[in-house]
Design a protein around this motif. Structure first.
Motif, PDB file in Angstrom:
ATOM      1  N   GLN A  70       0.865  -1.181   0.000  1.00 41.73           N
ATOM      2  CA  GLN A  70       0.000   0.000   0.000  1.00 41.73           C
ATOM      3  C   GLN A  70       0.903   1.233   0.000  1.00 41.73           C
ATOM      4  N   LYS A  71       0.305   2.378  -0.283  1.00 40.79           N
ATOM      5  CA  LYS A  71       1.119   3.592  -0.240  1.00 40.79           C
ATOM      6  C   LYS A  71       1.660   3.728   1.188  1.00 40.79           C
ATOM      7  N   SER A  72       2.860   4.209   1.312  1.00 38.84           N
ATOM      8  CA  SER A  72       3.521   4.137   2.616  1.00 38.84           C
ATOM      9  C   SER A  72       2.944   5.166   3.583  1.00 38.84           C
ATOM     10  N   LEU A  74       4.173   7.545   4.779  1.00 37.51           N
ATOM     11  CA  LEU A  74       4.607   8.910   4.476  1.00 37.51           C
ATOM     12  C   LEU A  74       3.497   9.686   3.756  1.00 37.51           C
ATOM     13  N   TYR A  75       2.573   8.965   3.103  1.00 40.27           N
ATOM     14  CA  TYR A  75       1.476   9.647   2.406  1.00 40.27           C
ATOM     15  C   TYR A  75       0.418  10.157   3.364  1.00 40.27           C
ATOM     16  N   GLN A  76       0.531   9.707   4.647  1.00 40.60           N
ATOM     17  CA  GLN A  76      -0.517  10.130   5.581  1.00 40.60           C
ATOM     18  C   GLN A  76      -0.590  11.649   5.697  1.00 40.60           C
ATOM     19  N   GLY A  85      -8.400  10.830  -1.278  1.00 39.61           N
ATOM     20  CA  GLY A  85      -8.876  10.823  -2.668  1.00 39.61           C
ATOM     21  C   GLY A  85      -8.114   9.812  -3.498  1.00 39.61           C
ATOM     22  N   LEU A  86      -8.280   9.913  -4.817  1.00 37.77           N
ATOM     23  CA  LEU A  86      -7.698   8.919  -5.715  1.00 37.77           C
ATOM     24  C   LEU A  86      -6.192   8.713  -5.508  1.00 37.77           C
ATOM     25  N   LEU A  87      -5.494   9.797  -5.253  1.00 42.70           N
ATOM     26  CA  LEU A  87      -4.040   9.705  -5.104  1.00 42.70           C
ATOM     27  C   LEU A  87      -3.626   9.007  -3.811  1.00 42.70           C
ATOM     28  N   PHE A  93     -12.120   1.159  -1.970  1.00 41.00           N
ATOM     29  CA  PHE A  93     -12.528   2.556  -2.123  1.00 41.00           C
ATOM     30  C   PHE A  93     -11.758   3.204  -3.273  1.00 41.00           C
ATOM     31  N   TRP A  94     -10.426   2.979  -3.278  1.00 33.54           N
ATOM     32  CA  TRP A  94      -9.605   3.534  -4.358  1.00 33.54           C
ATOM     33  C   TRP A  94     -10.086   3.012  -5.720  1.00 33.54           C
ATOM     34  N   LEU A  95     -10.335   1.689  -5.785  1.00 35.51           N
ATOM     35  CA  LEU A  95     -10.715   1.074  -7.060  1.00 35.51           C
ATOM     36  C   LEU A  95     -12.005   1.702  -7.585  1.00 35.51           C
ATOM     37  N   GLN A  97     -13.189   4.715  -6.989  1.00 37.62           N
ATOM     38  CA  GLN A  97     -12.942   6.078  -7.446  1.00 37.62           C
ATOM     39  C   GLN A  97     -12.181   6.066  -8.781  1.00 37.62           C
ATOM     40  N   ARG A  98     -11.258   5.123  -8.914  1.00 35.09           N
ATOM     41  CA  ARG A  98     -10.473   5.053 -10.152  1.00 35.09           C
ATOM     42  C   ARG A  98     -11.389   4.694 -11.320  1.00 35.09           C
ATOM     43  N   ARG A  99     -12.327   3.767 -11.080  1.00 42.22           N
ATOM     44  CA  ARG A  99     -13.244   3.369 -12.155  1.00 42.22           C
ATOM     45  C   ARG A  99     -14.152   4.515 -12.566  1.00 42.22           C
ATOM     46  N   GLU A 262       0.281  20.910 -11.228  1.00 41.06           N
ATOM     47  CA  GLU A 262       1.618  21.088 -10.671  1.00 41.06           C
ATOM     48  C   GLU A 262       2.709  20.304 -11.425  1.00 41.06           C
ATOM     49  N   THR A 263       2.461  19.008 -11.599  1.00 45.40           N
ATOM     50  CA  THR A 263       3.494  18.163 -12.195  1.00 45.40           C
ATOM     51  C   THR A 263       3.784  18.553 -13.649  1.00 45.40           C
ATOM     52  N   THR A 264       2.710  18.768 -14.411  1.00 48.49           N
ATOM     53  CA  THR A 264       2.907  19.102 -15.826  1.00 48.49           C
ATOM     54  C   THR A 264       3.606  20.453 -15.944  1.00 48.49           C
ATOM     55  N   SER A 327       6.789   5.904  -2.419  1.00 45.88           N
ATOM     56  CA  SER A 327       7.137   4.761  -1.567  1.00 45.88           C
ATOM     57  C   SER A 327       5.919   3.903  -1.268  1.00 45.88           C
ATOM     58  N   ARG A 328       6.193   2.650  -0.908  1.00 47.73           N
ATOM     59  CA  ARG A 328       5.139   1.682  -0.608  1.00 47.73           C
ATOM     60  C   ARG A 328       5.462   0.977   0.695  1.00 47.73           C
ATOM     61  N   GLN A 329       4.419   0.496   1.365  1.00 50.39           N
ATOM     62  CA  GLN A 329       4.630  -0.271   2.593  1.00 50.39           C
ATOM     63  C   GLN A 329       4.155  -1.708   2.354  1.00 50.39           C
ATOM     64  N   PRO A 387       8.704   7.919 -14.684  1.00 51.76           N
ATOM     65  CA  PRO A 387       8.257   9.249 -14.247  1.00 51.76           C
ATOM     66  C   PRO A 387       6.786   9.286 -13.860  1.00 51.76           C
ATOM     67  N   PHE A 388       5.993   8.341 -14.380  1.00 52.17           N
ATOM     68  CA  PHE A 388       4.564   8.314 -14.058  1.00 52.17           C
ATOM     69  C   PHE A 388       4.215   7.155 -13.129  1.00 52.17           C
ATOM     70  N   GLY A 389       5.209   6.563 -12.475  1.00 56.83           N
ATOM     71  CA  GLY A 389       4.941   5.378 -11.665  1.00 56.83           C
ATOM     72  C   GLY A 389       4.651   4.199 -12.576  1.00 56.83           C
ATOM     73  N   PRO A 392      -0.957  -0.736 -11.125  1.00 55.96           N
ATOM     74  CA  PRO A 392      -2.324  -0.231 -10.962  1.00 55.96           C
ATOM     75  C   PRO A 392      -2.395   1.219 -10.485  1.00 55.96           C
ATOM     76  N   ARG A 393      -1.371   1.680  -9.769  1.00 56.30           N
ATOM     77  CA  ARG A 393      -1.419   3.062  -9.282  1.00 56.30           C
ATOM     78  C   ARG A 393      -0.678   4.028 -10.203  1.00 56.30           C
ATOM     79  N   GLN A 394      -0.430   3.584 -11.421  1.00 58.09           N
ATOM     80  CA  GLN A 394       0.234   4.485 -12.370  1.00 58.09           C
ATOM     81  C   GLN A 394      -0.614   5.747 -12.568  1.00 58.09           C
ATOM     82  N   CYS A 395       0.064   6.831 -12.877  1.00 62.12           N
ATOM     83  CA  CYS A 395      -0.612   8.112 -13.082  1.00 62.12           C
ATOM     84  C   CYS A 395      -1.766   7.965 -14.070  1.00 62.12           C
ATOM     85  N   ILE A 396      -2.947   8.402 -13.660  1.00 61.92           N
ATOM     86  CA  ILE A 396      -4.121   8.309 -14.539  1.00 61.92           C
ATOM     87  C   ILE A 396      -4.016   9.362 -15.649  1.00 61.92           C
TER      88      ILE A 396
HETATM   89  C1  HEM Z   1       4.263  15.317 -16.154  1.00 61.02           C
HETATM   90  C2  HEM Z   1       3.147  15.234 -15.477  1.00 61.02           C
HETATM   91  C3  HEM Z   1       2.838  14.184 -14.431  1.00 61.02           C
HETATM   92  C4  HEM Z   1       3.680  13.391 -13.694  1.00 61.02           C
HETATM   93  C5  HEM Z   1       5.205  13.350 -13.745  1.00 61.02           C
HETATM   94  C6  HEM Z   1       2.851  12.568 -12.826  1.00 61.02           C
HETATM   95  C7  HEM Z   1       3.335  11.598 -11.968  1.00 61.02           C
HETATM   96  C8  HEM Z   1       2.552  10.732 -11.231  1.00 61.02           C
HETATM   97  C9  HEM Z   1       3.040   9.613 -10.459  1.00 61.02           C
HETATM   98  C10 HEM Z   1       4.498   9.194 -10.330  1.00 61.02           C
HETATM   99  C11 HEM Z   1       1.969   9.011  -9.878  1.00 61.02           C
HETATM  100  C12 HEM Z   1       2.012   7.750  -9.014  1.00 61.02           C
HETATM  101  C13 HEM Z   1       2.393   8.031  -7.583  1.00 61.02           C
HETATM  102  C14 HEM Z   1       2.560   6.754  -6.777  1.00 61.02           C
HETATM  103  O1  HEM Z   1       2.577   5.655  -7.332  1.00 61.02           O
HETATM  104  O2  HEM Z   1       2.676   6.860  -5.558  1.00 61.02           O
HETATM  105  C15 HEM Z   1       0.794   9.759 -10.270  1.00 61.02           C
HETATM  106  C16 HEM Z   1      -0.487   9.471  -9.860  1.00 61.02           C
HETATM  107  C17 HEM Z   1      -1.587  10.241 -10.197  1.00 61.02           C
HETATM  108  N1  HEM Z   1      -1.606  11.294 -11.094  1.00 61.02           N
HETATM  109 FE1  HEM Z   1      -0.072  12.038 -12.126  1.00 61.02          FE
HETATM  110  N2  HEM Z   1       1.536  12.910 -13.036  1.00 61.02           N
HETATM  111  C18 HEM Z   1       1.479  13.875 -14.008  1.00 61.02           C
HETATM  112  C19 HEM Z   1       0.346  14.463 -14.531  1.00 61.02           C
HETATM  113  C20 HEM Z   1      -0.936  14.226 -14.098  1.00 61.02           C
HETATM  114  C21 HEM Z   1      -2.122  14.813 -14.656  1.00 61.02           C
HETATM  115  C22 HEM Z   1      -2.159  15.758 -15.856  1.00 61.02           C
HETATM  116  C23 HEM Z   1      -3.176  14.354 -13.904  1.00 61.02           C
HETATM  117  C24 HEM Z   1      -4.648  14.649 -14.037  1.00 61.02           C
HETATM  118  C25 HEM Z   1      -5.176  15.372 -14.946  1.00 61.02           C
HETATM  119  C26 HEM Z   1      -2.638  13.465 -12.883  1.00 61.02           C
HETATM  120  C27 HEM Z   1      -3.372  12.820 -11.917  1.00 61.02           C
HETATM  121  C28 HEM Z   1      -2.900  11.795 -11.123  1.00 61.02           C
HETATM  122  C29 HEM Z   1      -3.746  11.024 -10.219  1.00 61.02           C
HETATM  123  C30 HEM Z   1      -5.232  11.253  -9.943  1.00 61.02           C
HETATM  124  C31 HEM Z   1      -2.915  10.031  -9.645  1.00 61.02           C
HETATM  125  C32 HEM Z   1      -3.330   8.940  -8.671  1.00 61.02           C
HETATM  126  C33 HEM Z   1      -3.735   7.718  -9.472  1.00 61.02           C
HETATM  127  C34 HEM Z   1      -4.119   6.515  -8.628  1.00 61.02           C
HETATM  128  O3  HEM Z   1      -3.496   6.263  -7.604  1.00 61.02           O
HETATM  129  O4  HEM Z   1      -5.034   5.817  -9.056  1.00 61.02           O
HETATM  130  N3  HEM Z   1      -1.268  13.394 -13.041  1.00 61.02           N
HETATM  131  N4  HEM Z   1       1.175  10.813 -11.108  1.00 61.02           N
END
Ligand code: HEM
Length: 448
Positions: A70-72, A74-76, A85-87, A93-95, A97-99, A262-264, A327-329, A387-389, A392-396
């Motif tokens: 699970q998420k570690s 540290l996410y608390q 929420g989803l993150l 519950f997560w599943l 929301q993700r669906r 923020e990330t983008t 990180s994960r626990q 960069p996007f993980g 299943p928890r890869q960035c949506i």
């Molecule tokens: C360059 C841009 C982005 C990067 C580098 C990035 C990176 C990440 C990473 C690494 C995770 C996984 C975190 C983990 O496993 O603990 C994540 C999850 C997530 N990201 Fe992104 N992200 C980006 C853009 C976005 C955008 C544009 C959105 C929404 C419009 C978004 C929404 C989310 C959400 C909701 C999660 C949680 C997904 C889940 O756990 O089901 N991210 N992102």
């Protein structure tokens, strides 16, 4: 199985490596990976765990055996401040929301958002025309924050932030700095009513009001547009038929607003910086844009013809991954790299470190977009670049983000060149995300 415990930094009694990590998280993890290899043992305050950098182990934790993690804890802190929420949520519950959210991110739906992205980029270009004429430096990090916030709010929430528009970016900066600095603390001082904490609470209130505003506006004037917000509002529980509570809606909208902006934005800021430092790559990018687009704005169908633009983005996400570490626990005992990982211990996955290892990348510190060409990527393990993980928890939002970055870079690099203010110090600052510590002031020069 090898010995009981992998090598790793000794750290202090009780605190372990906590203070070192607080001071310089990316540096501490990078040095440990270079010194100790695939698996390094860490203690961080009361927690123990392994830094893992072998792509096979990363794949195991994030994908193949993801059910055991699970998420570690540290996410608390993130959960405490942003909500469940989803993150940050887990399990059923997560599943659920993700669906609910997933259809908003299907490839075709995302492709349909290209116009929103180019329109916002062209509006920014109009502002930049004026800025270029005045010859004043601008904070590119702030410019990109504004641009990606406009995109995410229009594309996913179908609205604007009304009276909150101008104040929201600063509020998020305050949140990021506060939570980011608290992240590695033991939580002993965070509650003290210092001016810093008061600013943080004001920022949280502002964010909450802004999100309430967006939801209330949509309820007042519903649209037919099948965007993310409509999906969240229309979702019904299979068993009870009930919709999300107002609080849950608020948490999810906040999550998307922040995660999407923020990330983008940081990815783009680092791209402009890297291009300003590497004239050959910039020239190659401009040549591609001039040849393919010949001065017109890019559209979705152009993207396949702009491979170098995409390689620049991939390479920037390698060197400066905005989500620099997660990180994960372990829920049950496991084994990583031949060492036992007991239940409750943590696996640290740090893209910033993995992306800079000489065992995985030739000349890792060099900016070399073409390392992402199909030929040169062929032999690279998939999980060396995360960069996007992954799993299943890869960035949506990864397709959304990549398309947005490609359209924004193509629109703006066609018309402008950015120059770092001479002598300005650039240093990555690993908070929750990887920000430039001293901002990114740059001059804007017109190309045509
Ligand atoms: C360059 C841009 C982005 C990067 C580098 C990035 C990176 C990440 C990473 C690494 C995770 C996984 C975190 C983990 O496993 O603990 C994540 C999850 C997530 N990201 Fe992104 N992200 C980006 C853009 C976005 C955008 C544009 C959105 C929404 C419009 C978004 C929404 C989310 C959400 C909701 C999660 C949680 C997904 C889940 O756990 O089901 N991210 N992102």
């Amino acid at each position: 199985m090898r010995g009981m415990r992998p090598p790793g930094p000794r750290g202090l009694p009780v605190l372990g490596s906590l203070l070192d990590i607080r001071r310089d998280p990316t540096g501490v993890f990078l040095r440990a990976a270079l010194r100790y290899g695939d698996v390094a043992y860490f203690t961080v305050g009361p927690r123990q765990g392994y830094l893992i950098t072998n792509p096979a182990d990363v794949r195991h934790v994030l994908q193949d055996n993801a059910r055991n993690y699970q998420k570690s804890p540290l996410y608390q802190k993130l959960r405490l401040h942003l909500g469940n929420g989803l993150l940050t949520s887990e399990g059923e519950f997560w599943l659920r929301q993700r669906r609910i959210a997933q259809p908003a991110f299907h490839r075709q739906r995302v492709a349909g958002l290209a116009d929103v992205m180019t329109t916002a980029a062209r509006e920014a270009a109009t502002t930049w025309d004026t800025l270029a004429e005045h010859g004043r430096a601008v904070d590119v990090d702030e410019e990109m924050m504004r641009l990606t916030r406009t995109v995410v709010v229009r594309a996913l929430l179908g609205s604007d932030l009304g009276p909150y528009t101008d104040r929201i970016d600063q509020a998020w900066t305050i949140l990021n700095e506060f939570i980011g600095e608290e992240f590695w603390s033991l939580g002993l001082t965070g509650w003290l009513p210092t001016p810093r904490r008061r600013r943080f609470q004001a920022a949280r209130r502002l964010l909450r009001e802004a999100v309430d505003y967006v939801i209330a506006e949509r309820r007042r004037t519903p649209t037919d547009c099948p965007d993310l917000l409509s999906m969240l509002l229309a979702a019904r529980d299979d068993d009870t038929g009930e919709g999300m509570t107002d609080e849950q809606l608020r948490v999810e909208v906040t999550t998307f607003l922040l995660a999407g902006q923020e990330t983008t934005s940081l990815a783009l800021t680092w791209i402009w910086y890297l291009l300003s430092q590497h004239s050959a790559s910039l020239a190659r990018l401009e040549e591609e844009l001039d040849t393919v687009l010949a001065g017109r704005p890019p559209e979705y169908t152009d993207l396949v013809n702009l491979p170098y633009t995409r390689m620049v983005i991939d390479e920037a996400l390698r060197l400066y991954p905005p989500a620099w570490g997660f990180s994960r626990q372990a829920l049950g005992d496991d084994e990583l790299g031949g060492y036992p990982l007991p239940r409750g211990w943590i696996a640290f996955v740090i893209p910033f470190v993995m992306h800079r290892l000489p065992s995985l990348w030739e000349e890792p510190e060099a900016f070399d977009p073409e390392r992402f060409s199909p030929e040169r990527s062929a032999d690279r393990p998939k999980f060396a670049y995360v960069p996007f993980g992954a799993g299943p928890r890869q960035c949506i939002g990864n397709q959304f983000a990549l398309m947005e970055a490609q359209l924004i870079v193509a629109t703006l690099a066609q018309r402008f060149r950015l120059r770092l203010v001479p002598g300005h110090r650039v240093e990555p600052w690993p908070l929750i995300t990887l920000r430039p510590r001293y901002g990114m002031p740059m001059f804007i020069d017109k190309r045509m």
